[in-house]
Design a protein around this motif. Structure first.
Motif, PDB file in Angstrom:
ATOM      1  N   ASP A 195      52.739 -61.791  27.466  1.00  0.00           N
ATOM      2  CA  ASP A 195      51.958 -61.377  26.294  1.00  0.00           C
ATOM      3  C   ASP A 195      52.402 -62.077  25.020  1.00  0.00           C
ATOM      4  OD1 ASP A 195      50.246 -59.652  27.570  1.00  0.00           O
ATOM      5  OD2 ASP A 195      51.521 -57.907  27.323  1.00  0.00           O
ATOM      6  N   CYS A 196      53.708 -62.263  24.860  1.00  0.00           N
ATOM      7  CA  CYS A 196      54.262 -62.882  23.649  1.00  0.00           C
ATOM      8  C   CYS A 196      55.074 -64.094  24.077  1.00  0.00           C
ATOM      9  CB  CYS A 196      55.124 -61.873  22.888  1.00  0.00           C
ATOM     10  SG  CYS A 196      55.765 -62.496  21.315  1.00  0.00           S
ATOM     11  N   ILE A 197      54.507 -65.268  23.885  1.00  0.00           N
ATOM     12  CA  ILE A 197      55.096 -66.491  24.444  1.00  0.00           C
ATOM     13  C   ILE A 197      54.968 -67.659  23.468  1.00  0.00           C
ATOM     14  CG2 ILE A 197      54.680 -65.872  26.875  1.00  0.00           C
ATOM     15  CD1 ILE A 197      52.150 -67.679  26.693  1.00  0.00           C
ATOM     16  N   VAL A 198      55.816 -68.667  23.677  1.00  0.00           N
ATOM     17  CA  VAL A 198      55.599 -69.979  23.078  1.00  0.00           C
ATOM     18  C   VAL A 198      54.813 -70.765  24.123  1.00  0.00           C
ATOM     19  CG1 VAL A 198      56.664 -72.071  22.172  1.00  0.00           C
ATOM     20  CG2 VAL A 198      57.754 -69.845  21.778  1.00  0.00           C
ATOM     21  N   PRO A 199      53.551 -71.064  23.888  1.00  0.00           N
ATOM     22  CA  PRO A 199      52.672 -71.555  24.963  1.00  0.00           C
ATOM     23  C   PRO A 199      52.874 -73.008  25.377  1.00  0.00           C
ATOM     24  CG  PRO A 199      51.477 -71.486  22.894  1.00  0.00           C
ATOM     25  CD  PRO A 199      52.821 -70.882  22.625  1.00  0.00           C
ATOM     26  N   VAL A 200      53.727 -73.735  24.670  1.00  0.00           N
ATOM     27  CA  VAL A 200      53.959 -75.146  25.000  1.00  0.00           C
ATOM     28  C   VAL A 200      55.452 -75.383  25.151  1.00  0.00           C
ATOM     29  CG1 VAL A 200      51.876 -75.922  23.805  1.00  0.00           C
ATOM     30  CG2 VAL A 200      54.041 -75.805  22.558  1.00  0.00           C
ATOM     31  N   GLY A 201      55.792 -76.503  25.785  1.00  0.00           N
ATOM     32  CA  GLY A 201      57.196 -76.877  25.911  1.00  0.00           C
ATOM     33  C   GLY A 201      57.852 -76.416  27.189  1.00  0.00           C
ATOM     34  N   GLY A 202      57.170 -75.563  27.957  1.00  0.00           N
ATOM     35  CA  GLY A 202      57.687 -75.105  29.237  1.00  0.00           C
ATOM     36  C   GLY A 202      56.973 -75.790  30.386  1.00  0.00           C
ATOM     37  N   THR A 203      57.366 -75.442  31.608  1.00  0.00           N
ATOM     38  CA  THR A 203      56.805 -76.129  32.779  1.00  0.00           C
ATOM     39  C   THR A 203      55.358 -75.733  33.048  1.00  0.00           C
ATOM     40  OG1 THR A 203      57.680 -74.411  34.266  1.00  0.00           O
ATOM     41  CG2 THR A 203      59.067 -76.345  33.863  1.00  0.00           C
ATOM     42  N   LYS A 205      53.050 -75.862  30.901  1.00  0.00           N
ATOM     43  CA  LYS A 205      52.214 -76.841  30.172  1.00  0.00           C
ATOM     44  C   LYS A 205      53.066 -78.076  29.902  1.00  0.00           C
ATOM     45  CE  LYS A 205      48.687 -77.035  26.586  1.00  0.00           C
ATOM     46  NZ  LYS A 205      48.879 -78.453  26.240  1.00  0.00           N
ATOM     47  N   TRP A 206      53.192 -78.886  30.948  1.00  0.00           N
ATOM     48  CA  TRP A 206      54.045 -80.078  30.880  1.00  0.00           C
ATOM     49  C   TRP A 206      53.330 -81.249  31.523  1.00  0.00           C
ATOM     50  CZ3 TRP A 206      58.338 -80.548  28.106  1.00  0.00           C
ATOM     51  CH2 TRP A 206      59.106 -81.702  28.278  1.00  0.00           C
ATOM     52  N   PRO A 207      53.458 -82.456  31.025  1.00  0.00           N
ATOM     53  CA  PRO A 207      54.274 -82.857  29.870  1.00  0.00           C
ATOM     54  C   PRO A 207      53.628 -82.451  28.547  1.00  0.00           C
ATOM     55  CG  PRO A 207      53.067 -84.739  30.698  1.00  0.00           C
ATOM     56  CD  PRO A 207      52.799 -83.622  31.666  1.00  0.00           C
ATOM     57  N   MET A 208      54.456 -82.402  27.523  1.00  0.00           N
ATOM     58  CA  MET A 208      53.948 -82.077  26.205  1.00  0.00           C
ATOM     59  C   MET A 208      53.120 -83.226  25.655  1.00  0.00           C
ATOM     60  SD  MET A 208      57.080 -80.078  24.250  1.00  0.00           S
ATOM     61  CE  MET A 208      56.056 -79.741  22.808  1.00  0.00           C
ATOM     62  N   LYS A 209      52.130 -82.845  24.858  1.00  0.00           N
ATOM     63  CA  LYS A 209      51.317 -83.829  24.150  1.00  0.00           C
ATOM     64  C   LYS A 209      51.651 -83.757  22.666  1.00  0.00           C
ATOM     65  CE  LYS A 209      47.606 -83.112  27.491  1.00  0.00           C
ATOM     66  NZ  LYS A 209      46.222 -82.631  27.705  1.00  0.00           N
TER      67      LYS A 209
END
Length: 343
Positions: A195-203, A205-209
């Motif tokens: 529910d409360c997340i940092v939506p980028v930078g983890g596996t 959503k990888w690789p990061m853009k």
């Protein structure tokens, strides 16, 4: 006498930079009065460039070692129970800490329970100490600067606008004979896991853009649902872990002398005190600090001792909670041991 574990020393660290309620109000775009009265902060400490997560923990660890009056080489284990948001991704802070404080004999590891990590760390440390004959001294070390991951213009996470930065550390000794750790209790609810997340930078959503950098902060996936669901369970779970930790310690609510609780909005703080039958001077409201994650309880203990609110023989309850979601409580009997240890 039954083996036990006690707090031998504590240490804290604060960055030099202080963000006042007036400055925060200007940053957010709301009235300063709302920051002070509703959010419950007069200001908060924010990190400078050299206040890395490990640096803040190391500074607090040095103070805790000095407070405990021990040599760093007496430390058998260093446990990093600070934030996951560390100097580098996928990195151990514990070995850096052990090296910097000259804990040359210690082995080390990192653990994490979000803002419940200090209380869970106490339980983990005690378990190791009571099960391993050659582990007599453990150092818990925490640095916290999740404020980096809070976007003050993103209103759905306004409950995080009180977050600041700091370091905290605790030296634990086996059979110390004072400041004894008793019952510990935790509850988790995994229905809040995403529910409360940092939506980028983890596996996930990888690789990061390049554009992902603009989203590298805490988000709520469904703000209205999240708040409604959390409000329906959070106080109930706080009371549940408090009562369970007290029961394991041979106490009940009427025995509480001091409550070292995380910083959250003023109305919730007062509601918890009223429910537990406590006066305001039986706790400390961290309005000059804000919420510093798992470090809140140590700052509260220090303030309670400094102000004479904690005395020998007092039953102290530590209370925390963390995103994900976890609720945690621990009981300490402060001062010299007066009765057989129970848990």
């Amino acid at each position: 006498m039954q083996d036990h574990v006690g707090i031998a020393g504590m240490g804290t660290y604060l960055p030099k930079r202080y963000l006042s309620a007036k400055e925060l109000a200007s940053l957010i775009g709301i009235d300063e009065k709302v920051i002070v009265e509703k959010f419950g902060i007069k200001g908060k400490y924010v990190p400078a460039e050299d206040d890395t997560t490990s640096h803040m923990g190391i500074m607090a660890a040095r103070e805790a070692i000095k407070n405990a009056r021990i040599d760093p080489e007496e430390i058998d284990v260093v446990i990093w129970n600070g934030a996951q948001h560390k100097d580098y991704p996928c990195w151990l802070a514990c070995t850096k800490v052990a090296h910097e404080i000259s804990a040359k004999r210690a082995w080390a590891f990192d653990m994490e329970a979000m803002c419940g990590s200090m209380i869970v760390g106490l339980q983990v440390a005690r378990s190791i100490m009571l099960s391993e004959r050659n582990v007599n001294t453990v150092l818990l070390v925490s640095g916290y600067r999740n404020v980096d991951l809070v976007n003050h213009s993103y209103k759905p996470t306004s409950f995080m606008f009180d977050i600041g930065a700091s370091g905290a550390a605790v030296v634990l000794r086996k059979n110390l004979g004072q400041n004894v750790l008793l019952g510990v209790s935790s509850i988790v609810d995994g229905s809040f896991a995403e529910d409360c997340i940092v939506p980028v930078g983890g596996t996930k959503k990888w690789p990061m853009k390049p554009e992902d950098l603009d989203e590298y902060y805490f988000h709520l996936v469904d703000p209205e649902s999240f708040k409604e669901r959390l409000n329906s369970v959070t106080l109930k779970n706080f009371y549940s872990v408090i009562d369970d930790a007290l029961m394991k310690s041979g106490f009940s609510r009427k025995d509480i002398s001091y409550l070292a609780i995380l910083h959250f909005k003023r109305s919730a703080h007062l509601e918890v005190l009223a429910e537990l039958g406590l006066r305001e001077d039986q706790s400390f409201y961290l309005e000059d600090y804000g919420h510093m994650g798992q470090n809140d309880q140590i700052f509260s203990l220090q303030e309670g001792l400094k102000r004479g609110r904690i005395k020998d023989g007092d039953v102290i309850v530590l209370v925390g909670a963390g995103v994900g979601w976890t609720w945690n409580a621990a009981v300490l009997r402060w001062g010299k041991m007066r009765q057989p240890i129970m848990w």
